[in-house]
Design a protein around this motif. Structure first.
Motif, PDB file in Angstrom:
ATOM      1  N   ALA A 168       9.896 -25.850 -53.987  1.00  0.00           N
ATOM      2  CA  ALA A 168       9.569 -24.625 -54.857  1.00  0.00           C
ATOM      3  C   ALA A 168      10.613 -23.616 -54.488  1.00  0.00           C
ATOM      4  O   ALA A 168      11.202 -22.787 -55.252  1.00  0.00           O
ATOM      5  CB  ALA A 168       8.226 -24.120 -54.688  1.00  0.00           C
ATOM      6  N   ARG A 169      10.862 -23.465 -53.168  1.00  0.00           N
ATOM      7  CA  ARG A 169      11.944 -22.359 -52.685  1.00  0.00           C
ATOM      8  C   ARG A 169      13.415 -22.581 -53.300  1.00  0.00           C
ATOM      9  O   ARG A 169      13.864 -21.755 -53.991  1.00  0.00           O
ATOM     10  CB  ARG A 169      11.964 -22.441 -51.269  1.00  0.00           C
ATOM     11  N   ARG A 170      13.748 -23.801 -53.476  1.00  0.00           N
ATOM     12  CA  ARG A 170      14.942 -24.211 -53.866  1.00  0.00           C
ATOM     13  C   ARG A 170      15.210 -23.950 -55.543  1.00  0.00           C
ATOM     14  O   ARG A 170      16.061 -23.718 -56.108  1.00  0.00           O
ATOM     15  CB  ARG A 170      15.366 -25.553 -53.652  1.00  0.00           C
ATOM     16  N   ALA A 171      13.703 -24.106 -56.159  1.00  0.00           N
ATOM     17  CA  ALA A 171      13.967 -23.870 -57.624  1.00  0.00           C
ATOM     18  C   ALA A 171      13.738 -22.303 -57.750  1.00  0.00           C
ATOM     19  O   ALA A 171      13.703 -21.958 -59.088  1.00  0.00           O
ATOM     20  CB  ALA A 171      12.299 -24.642 -57.996  1.00  0.00           C
ATOM     21  N   GLY A 172      13.641 -21.673 -56.853  1.00  0.00           N
ATOM     22  CA  GLY A 172      13.743 -20.117 -57.192  1.00  0.00           C
ATOM     23  C   GLY A 172      12.410 -19.442 -56.869  1.00  0.00           C
ATOM     24  O   GLY A 172      12.427 -18.256 -57.189  1.00  0.00           O
ATOM     25  N   PHE A 173      11.470 -19.926 -56.470  1.00  0.00           N
ATOM     26  CA  PHE A 173      10.079 -19.308 -56.267  1.00  0.00           C
ATOM     27  C   PHE A 173      10.205 -18.590 -55.258  1.00  0.00           C
ATOM     28  O   PHE A 173      10.971 -18.739 -54.002  1.00  0.00           O
ATOM     29  CB  PHE A 173       9.008 -20.115 -56.210  1.00  0.00           C
ATOM     30  N   HIS A 174       9.455 -17.332 -55.016  1.00  0.00           N
ATOM     31  CA  HIS A 174       9.470 -16.398 -53.755  1.00  0.00           C
ATOM     32  C   HIS A 174       8.538 -16.828 -52.824  1.00  0.00           C
ATOM     33  O   HIS A 174       8.563 -16.416 -51.744  1.00  0.00           O
ATOM     34  CB  HIS A 174       9.204 -14.769 -54.242  1.00  0.00           C
ATOM     35  N   GLY A 175       7.706 -17.672 -53.101  1.00  0.00           N
ATOM     36  CA  GLY A 175       6.698 -18.207 -52.313  1.00  0.00           C
ATOM     37  C   GLY A 175       5.860 -18.905 -52.886  1.00  0.00           C
ATOM     38  O   GLY A 175       5.836 -19.488 -54.080  1.00  0.00           O
ATOM     39  N   VAL A 176       4.965 -19.714 -52.167  1.00  0.00           N
ATOM     40  CA  VAL A 176       4.015 -20.661 -52.583  1.00  0.00           C
ATOM     41  C   VAL A 176       2.436 -20.239 -52.096  1.00  0.00           C
ATOM     42  O   VAL A 176       2.147 -19.347 -51.074  1.00  0.00           O
ATOM     43  CB  VAL A 176       4.191 -22.004 -51.884  1.00  0.00           C
ATOM     44  N   GLU A 177       1.399 -20.555 -52.852  1.00  0.00           N
ATOM     45  CA  GLU A 177      -0.094 -20.217 -52.520  1.00  0.00           C
ATOM     46  C   GLU A 177      -0.457 -21.817 -52.304  1.00  0.00           C
ATOM     47  O   GLU A 177      -0.654 -22.628 -53.166  1.00  0.00           O
ATOM     48  CB  GLU A 177      -0.764 -19.611 -53.736  1.00  0.00           C
ATOM     49  N   ILE A 178      -1.023 -21.791 -51.102  1.00  0.00           N
ATOM     50  CA  ILE A 178      -1.782 -23.295 -50.783  1.00  0.00           C
ATOM     51  C   ILE A 178      -3.164 -23.042 -51.153  1.00  0.00           C
ATOM     52  O   ILE A 178      -3.808 -22.274 -51.030  1.00  0.00           O
ATOM     53  CB  ILE A 178      -1.513 -23.370 -49.427  1.00  0.00           C
ATOM     54  N   HIS A 179      -3.592 -23.967 -52.193  1.00  0.00           N
ATOM     55  CA  HIS A 179      -4.849 -24.102 -52.836  1.00  0.00           C
ATOM     56  C   HIS A 179      -5.787 -24.639 -51.867  1.00  0.00           C
ATOM     57  O   HIS A 179      -6.046 -26.003 -51.724  1.00  0.00           O
ATOM     58  CB  HIS A 179      -4.694 -24.826 -54.216  1.00  0.00           C
ATOM     59  N   ALA A 180      -6.547 -23.895 -51.270  1.00  0.00           N
ATOM     60  CA  ALA A 180      -7.783 -24.311 -50.297  1.00  0.00           C
ATOM     61  C   ALA A 180      -9.053 -23.985 -50.857  1.00  0.00           C
ATOM     62  O   ALA A 180     -10.179 -23.763 -50.181  1.00  0.00           O
ATOM     63  CB  ALA A 180      -7.464 -23.636 -49.138  1.00  0.00           C
TER      64      ALA A 180
END
Ligand code: FMN
Length: 375
Positions: A168-180
């Protein structure tokens, strides 16, 4: 109130950047990817429209993390290999080009997978899920009985989240949200009746939050400091709206563990409930507890599309940010319209019928337009 002085529209410094307002698009599964999990051109326009419409943060739909058992639905997008990551890159760019924070939600469906081609479904324990599969996401009938995750599964799923975040980072996203949240795999660990494990991941709430916290920590450790690693939790689930955590102390244990794991923010989802009801403690909403006990930025969600209520949440420091789901689906430029005092389109279930696909929403708007034109 003059629209521009609305607290929910006020800018804020957060995550090392300036957010133009307090509004995020809540993650929404749209089952609109290609069959092999690649994101489509239509999805690019769909996500760009939220950013163009003034949302400071755009969180994608839950995106599956590995090729084993994470996928929840047919036509769900994935981030499990380079091709899928490449298909997301134009979407991340389209969001970032509008000045919004591009966040990808990473999701493992666990026992709630209703993808018919899955070889198996996995969960903390072999407990049959409550309820039935959701037609809006292409399922019907009872869920399958999941197999209990072995130690090797725990490691593989963890690696899947870490690798997905890197892509996701390499695709250009600034971050991720872990779905818990919402009853999916990581929430199945937190929830008492789906977690019957007798190892260090089951039993007390401190043990049940251990695996989700380990995932957050592993993703955090593998990411540069400026990469945002948020986490989303909820009491209610897509297959159990009534579930509540065991009171304020259980909520505090969950939030503290996620903060100690290095989460950049905590997102409290209001699955099926308004933000005020999303609390086991009637006096203090869950988001307020999360904010008070962790000091982290907190996103509140659930029925906050009334701008006055959203203002109230920000003004009274129940949360730092507000995530809007269905109202954003109906009005992608909701922040701009609120800022200018313009009318918004009210969400209707028909917009996501017979399934939650973008195509069905487009068709709904086309029907309305035709209706308007012809009388
Ligand atoms: C069509 C649809 C798809 C959703 N998909 C997801 C998802 O992928 N991940 C998630 O965490 N929540 C998902 N949700 C829940 C929303 O993020 C949000 O929590 C819920 O709609 C309540 O917020 P609202 O009252 O602003 O709509 C979905 C909701 C809808 C309506």
């Amino acid at each position: 109130m003059s629209s521009l002085s609305r607290p929910v529209l006020s800018p804020v410094e957060m995550f090392g950047r300036r957010l133009c307002n307090r509004l995020a698009v809540a993650p929404m599964t749209r089952v609109s990817a290609h069959g092999d999990g690649l994101a489509t051109d239509r999805m690019k326009d769909y996500y760009r429209d939220f950013a163009r419409g003034g949302f400071a943060i755009v969180i994608t739909e839950g995106t599956y993390t590995d090729k084993d058992a994470s996928q929840g639905y047919d036509r769900q997008p994935g981030i499990t290999d380079r091709r899928q990551a490449n298909s997301w890159a134009p979407i991340a760019t389209a969001i970032a080009d509008q000045g919004s924070l591009a966040m990808m939600q990473l999701m493992h469906a666990g026992a709630l997978s209703q993808w018919q081609d899955a070889r198996r479904t996995i969960a903390p324990s072999a407990v049959p899920p409550l309820g039935e599969m959701m037609p809006a996401y292409g399922g019907s009938g009872p869920y399958r009985l999941p197999s209990a995750m072995a130690t090797t599964d725990l490691a593989e799923v963890r690696n899947g989240f870490v690798a997905a975040a890197r892509r996701a980072r390499r695709a250009g996203f600034h971050g991720v949200e872990i779905h818990a949240a919402n009853g999916y795999l990581l929430d199945q660990f937190i929830t008492e009746y789906t977690n019957r494990r007798d190892d260090e991941y089951g039993g007390s709430v401190s043990a049940r939050i251990r695996y989700p916290a380990e995932i957050v920590a592993a993703v955090r450790d593998a990411s540069p400091a400026d990469f945002v690693v948020g986490v989303r939790v909820s009491e209610a689930k897509v297959n159990d709206f009534n579930y509540r955590w065991g009171g304020k102390s259980e909520a505090e244990t969950i939030f503290v563990a996620l903060a100690e794991a290095g989460a950049s923010y905590i997102h409290v989802a209001g699955e099926g409930r308004g933000f005020r009801e999303s609390s086991s403690d009637q006096r203090e909403p869950l988001s307020t507890i999360a904010r008070r006990i962790t000091g982290l930025p907190v996103i509140a969600n659930g029925g906050l599309h009334d701008p006055d209520l959203a203002d109230d949440v920000i003004l009274n420091e129940h949360a730092d940010l507000i995530a809007i789901g269905r109202a954003a689906l109906a009005t992608p430029d909701w922040p701009r319209r609120i800022a200018h005092g313009e009318a918004v389109v009210t969400f209707e279930n028909e917009m996501i019928s017979p399934s939650a696909s973008i195509q069905n929403t487009d068709a709904w708007f086309a029907r309305k337009l035709a209706h308007g034109v012809h009388g």
